[in-house]
Design a protein around this motif. Structure first.
Motif, PDB file in Angstrom:
ATOM      1  N   LEU A  49      -7.981  -2.057  -3.129  1.00  0.00           N
ATOM      2  CA  LEU A  49      -7.449  -2.699  -1.925  1.00  0.00           C
ATOM      3  C   LEU A  49      -8.207  -2.251  -0.688  1.00  0.00           C
ATOM      4  CD1 LEU A  49      -3.594  -2.742  -2.473  1.00  0.00           C
ATOM      5  CD2 LEU A  49      -5.087  -4.718  -2.132  1.00  0.00           C
ATOM      6  N   GLU A  50      -8.536  -0.956  -0.653  1.00  0.00           N
ATOM      7  CA  GLU A  50      -9.268  -0.467   0.512  1.00  0.00           C
ATOM      8  C   GLU A  50     -10.582  -1.221   0.661  1.00  0.00           C
ATOM      9  OE1 GLU A  50     -10.187   3.720   0.452  1.00  0.00           O
ATOM     10  OE2 GLU A  50     -10.753   3.706   2.569  1.00  0.00           O
ATOM     11  N   ASN A  62       1.417   6.621  -6.798  1.00  0.00           N
ATOM     12  CA  ASN A  62       0.293   7.513  -7.067  1.00  0.00           C
ATOM     13  C   ASN A  62       0.725   8.976  -7.086  1.00  0.00           C
ATOM     14  OD1 ASN A  62      -2.617   7.899  -7.414  1.00  0.00           O
ATOM     15  ND2 ASN A  62      -2.554   8.833  -5.395  1.00  0.00           N
ATOM     16  N   LEU A 122      -5.361   1.396  -5.183  1.00  0.00           N
ATOM     17  CA  LEU A 122      -5.553   1.754  -3.773  1.00  0.00           C
ATOM     18  C   LEU A 122      -7.031   1.638  -3.397  1.00  0.00           C
ATOM     19  CD1 LEU A 122      -3.130   4.806  -3.527  1.00  0.00           C
ATOM     20  CD2 LEU A 122      -2.981   2.732  -2.133  1.00  0.00           C
ATOM     21  N   ALA A 123      -7.902   2.153  -4.260  1.00  0.00           N
ATOM     22  CA  ALA A 123      -9.338   2.094  -3.963  1.00  0.00           C
ATOM     23  C   ALA A 123      -9.815   0.644  -3.878  1.00  0.00           C
ATOM     24  CB  ALA A 123     -10.116   2.853  -5.041  1.00  0.00           C
ATOM     25  N   ALA A 144      -4.164   4.843  -8.238  1.00  0.00           N
ATOM     26  CA  ALA A 144      -5.366   5.303  -7.533  1.00  0.00           C
ATOM     27  C   ALA A 144      -6.441   4.217  -7.529  1.00  0.00           C
ATOM     28  CB  ALA A 144      -5.900   6.579  -8.188  1.00  0.00           C
ATOM     29  N   VAL A 173       0.853  -1.193   0.000  1.00  0.00           N
ATOM     30  CA  VAL A 173       0.000   0.000   0.000  1.00  0.00           C
ATOM     31  C   VAL A 173       0.894   1.250   0.000  1.00  0.00           C
ATOM     32  CG1 VAL A 173      -1.804   1.277   1.221  1.00  0.00           C
ATOM     33  CG2 VAL A 173      -1.865  -1.222   1.181  1.00  0.00           C
ATOM     34  N   GLN A 187       1.005   4.183  -2.777  1.00  0.00           N
ATOM     35  CA  GLN A 187       0.870   5.605  -2.423  1.00  0.00           C
ATOM     36  C   GLN A 187       1.999   6.407  -3.088  1.00  0.00           C
ATOM     37  OE1 GLN A 187      -1.591   7.115  -0.969  1.00  0.00           O
ATOM     38  NE2 GLN A 187      -2.274   6.174   0.944  1.00  0.00           N
TER      39      GLN A 187
END
Lengths: 307, 139
Positions: free
Chosen positions: A276-277, A250, A273-274, A270, A243, A247
């Motif tokens: 994985l969240e 990104n 990340l979205a 981006a 992660v 970041q």
């Protein structure tokens, strides 16, 4: 021998049944383009209104001729040929200390993956671009440009673990099987005796490198991110190293030339990340005790200065 | 003077790294890195903050005079202007390079010489206090 789709008196519905099975199989096998719609079964259904200007339903596509499944030995030979091809594009970093360090991190992760028995090899490619590659059979590469963007061993482990996940899930192997012409199987079978620099080796490397230039389906990238985090966590690393890397990526300007190939072959950081969240189980946080700052990482690589 | 320098270096060692970040949703800055910890302040999305340190899924942020913890996914790092790679250098490993690469068997043989082993990897893990573990939802 009767062609498979010819109707017969005894089985008048053989044509539509076989065609139905074929299109469902081709839909299940997936396509490199995630946006391509699944093939529709050949039954009449009312068209949605207002319909676009289409005269008739196109016939279903023929089932894709995918290379047969490879044995593990064949998979390894294919992966070695692709690795030799990649190293033809960009050489290895020459520091023995850095390469051994990378291999220790990677091999430890691989031991905690679903395929610990493969002959795992890890290499730093001396390129200022930002990228990582994995071949079938377990050859994994990270560029100098990407290594320089990591801050810790757990971030490096995050990268290696997701490449390992690509191999465990056979993503690149499936891509190879889908995109290799059927006649290439003869080259695969003969590769061990012919050698990586033979015509067979070149032909196999060509397909593999084209796969690297094209990129995998988005779902494969997202899946490897998620499984990679699990592999890193199972290996005792705090699982959010990847992660942190995403970041960082990104925050790199999208037109940075070092990111050119990476951007065209992966979903955006981006989006990753979205995803994985959304996908990471919240109870992973319990395993996120930070690893002690490992001096061996700094001994091998000087971490970047803070932004 | 020496004492001040010593204090400065101790303070610096407490920070893993301090870098600018931006919140991407409304953030509750909590007292400790736990979802049920007390909220010390609330920060709107789009606020520039300082990322003081990260512990796994949680980050400690400093927003004005408030400092507290929130989820790593709640922030993004700002896109750098005038990046490190500056001018137009040929990247090298691009699609064109992949397209014309010929296998390098010598380089592949060199790759094999760097290989680790089960024994070496296990010793490496032990030295780094990395224990293999199951990821299971407990409690």
């Amino acid at each position: 021998m009767k062609p498979p789709f010819a109707p017969s008196k005894r089985y008048p519905f053989a044509v539509s049944a076989l065609a139905l099975i074929a299109v469902l199989l081709s839909a299940a096998c997936g396509t490199p383009d995630a946006n391509r719609p699944a093939a529709q079964p050949q039954v009449t259904a009312p068209a949605p209104s207002p319909p676009p200007a289409v005269v008739a339903e196109p016939p279903p596509p023929p089932p894709p001729e995918i290379l047969r499944e490879l044995t593990e030995a064949e998979e390894i030979e294919v992966g070695n040929a692709i690795a030799a091809g990649l190293l033809g594009a960009s050489p290895l970093a020459k520091s023995q200390q850095q390469q051994k360090y990378l291999n220790n991190v990677g091999f430890w992760l691989a031991l905690n993956s679903g395929r610990p028995e493969l002959p795992w090899h890890f290499g730093i490619i001396e390129s200022s671009t930002i990228n990582a590659f994995a071949t079938p059979g377990g050859n994994v590469f990270v560029t100098r440009g990407l290594i320089e963007r990591t801050r810790s061993e757990s971030e490096l482990a995050g990268i290696l673990a997701r490449e390992i996940a690509h191999v465990v899930q056979r993503h690149y192997l499936n891509d190879f099987r889908k995109n290799a012409p059927k006649w290439l199987i003869a080259d695969v079978v003969s590769l061990k005796s012919n050698g990586l620099a033979s015509d067979s080796g070149r032909a196999i490397a060509r397909v593999g490198l084209e796969g690297f230039a094209r990129g995998l389906p988005r779902e494969d990238v997202f899946e490897a991110d998620k499984i990679g985090i699990a592999i890193a966590g199972r290996s005792g690393y705090e699982p959010y190293g990847l992660v942190a890397v995403l970041q960082t990526l990104n925050a790199i300007p999208p037109n940075d030339p070092a990111m050119a190939l990476f951007n065209t072959t992966h979903p955006s950081p981006a989006d990753r990340l979205a995803t994985l969240e959304k996908d990471l189980p919240p109870w992973y946080e319990a395993f996120a005790k930070p690893n002690p700052a490992l001096a061996r990482y700094s001994a091998a690589f000087k971490p970047p200065k803070p932004l | 003077m020496l004492l001040l320098a010593a204090i400065g270096s101790v303070a610096a060692a407490a920070l893993v790294f301090a870098e600018p970040a931006v919140t991407v949703k409304e953030v509750s800055l909590r007292q400790t890195p736990a979802s049920d910890a007390k909220t010390l302040a609330t920060v709107p999305p789009g606020t520039r903050v300082n990322l003081v340190k990260r512990e796994g899924a949680w980050v400690e942020l400093q927003a004005g005079k408030n400092t507290g913890w929130t989820k790593f996914f709640d922030i993004r790092l700002p896109v750098a202007t005038g990046g490190r790679s500056g001018g137009a250098q040929t990247p090298g490993l691009d699609a064109a390079a992949l397209g014309k690469a010929a296998p390098n068997v010598q380089e592949f043989s060199l790759l094999l010489t760097f290989a680790s082993s089960k024994q070496q990897a296990q010793a490496f893990a032990k030295a780094g206090k990395l224990d293999a573990r199951k990821l299971e939802r407990n409690q």
